[in-house]
Design a protein around this motif. Sequence first.
Motif: not given
Length: 580
Positions: A496, A499, A502
């Motif tokens: 997480d 992610h 990004k």
Amino acid sequence: MRNQYLREIKEQNSWAYIAVGHNNKIIDYNDKAASYFPNIKYEELLLDILPQFQLKWLRDKVNKRIIRTHSEDRLMLEFISKDTQCKKMLLNDIFEFKNVSNLWCEIGQTPINLQPFIECYDDAVLITNGKGIIRAFNNKFIQLSGLNEDIINKSIYSLEEEGAIPHCAIVDVIESRESHNSLIKFSNGIEAIITSTPLYDKNKNLIRITSTIRNVTKINGLYQRLSSEKCQNKREFFSKVKLREAIDKLNLGTYKSERMREVFNVIENILGYNLPLLITGESGTGKTTMAKCIYFGRLKSEGEFIHVNCSAIPESLMESELFGYEKGSFTGAEKLKKGLFEAAENGVILLDEIGEMQLGLQAKILNVIQEKKFYRVGGTKPVEINAQVIAATNQDLKKLVEKGLFRKDLYFRLNVIPLNIPPLRDRKEDIPLLIEQVLKEMNAKYNTRKSIDTKAMDILVAYDWPGNIREVRNLVERMILLSKHDLIIVNDLQADITHQVKINSIDEIKQEYMGDENSILQLEDGKTLKNMITELENKIIDRAIEKYGSVKKASMALGIDESTITRKRRKNEILKREYS
């Protein structure tokens, strides 16, 4: 005269004595030499029992030098005679000397009497080897600590067990291999600040720790002298000293952001005043730790630091917990009980999560702040109190005031000097320092030697950290326990986190370059859909490189390989030439 001197040395065994003939074979030695070299015997070559010896020393003009026999053992070598037919030498372990004034150290191969150097220091000095064995100290250390010369060659660990020296920065240096500071109190009652610095050899082995010890009482005396001279900067001077001590004690030195510098500047300016304070900030930013910093940094702090979590105590018990109660004031009150405000006399009471406090109790808190007194539950006589009140909250008290959930008069009384602790996302330059500090703590806690590689650190810096410092500690501890290798890499991070980093990076670029789609995706004669997509991709790539400073960091933020960025930019250059 010299022969008599040698005779005494041989008989008393105060030095190891060895004589070699013209063929460099041993022709005489004493018991001390035999204790140093168990295999020594007559007619044996000197080099066979002392391989570190160099024959050129028999010919040069240097009469004293240090010989290192093992990593820790050092022998002082002194030539008495270098006659062709008979060379006479004395040897002694430099750490066997009981008289501090005769301690030696070596610089290269040159013996240097250590004591004159450390006696020149204004502060007390203590020197140990890399394992914590005491090798030297000056007279100021003896005067400060109340110890005697018997501690020479003793371990700092054994002295700590005996209670002669408290746990201090020397032990921290041995464990972390980095400089450390600590506040200690010797058995004679003297408080001191000890600063310990490591020294390494060319192979990066820890060989020496030099510690300077400053008398806190002496600093206090300096402050008193400045006061008597009516020095205008006396409070500023002492505030800096006390704040530095508090920061070191709580390990708060891990920052370089301007935001945190402003926070500590405010704290420095208020340390001399017993003012109510309001500390605000998101959950996990360290509001309690900052309150403790104010407590430890106070110019006069004889009382305790009392932490009250207003959200954890039931409303029915809060008043009696804070103010105490008189005997017989309610069922079960069999004797008088003092409250937490009285426990904080001459100290600091932190009212954490004050936004959760009921309105009726807020009025009594306001009265305590303004009048410096209160009534116990069931009491008729006021109790005077001298404690600094610090409130902390992660809520917006101003909005609570507007909703009628928090008293306006209490809000303005607390908010005289607001202290807002910024979240980590607003001071990203502090994140690597904080992570490294927590990593060092966790390595020491779990006896590991783990580190974080550059790519993983870049992601952690870009992460928003909604849980702030508390989340940093939890995450680093989790990585220490779960990562299989000593080097923590991107794959060891939670999915997480990578992610979110990004997504955030791409969204920022999209918002800037695709806010007005018509301004970018305009149809032009001769441009195919494929050409337009290539052009858009490269605009995003160029912005990412500009934002993050390198192709490497841009590729990580966009979730593609560096080679992909290079290939797409080259393709775009070809298209530009075709349309130019």
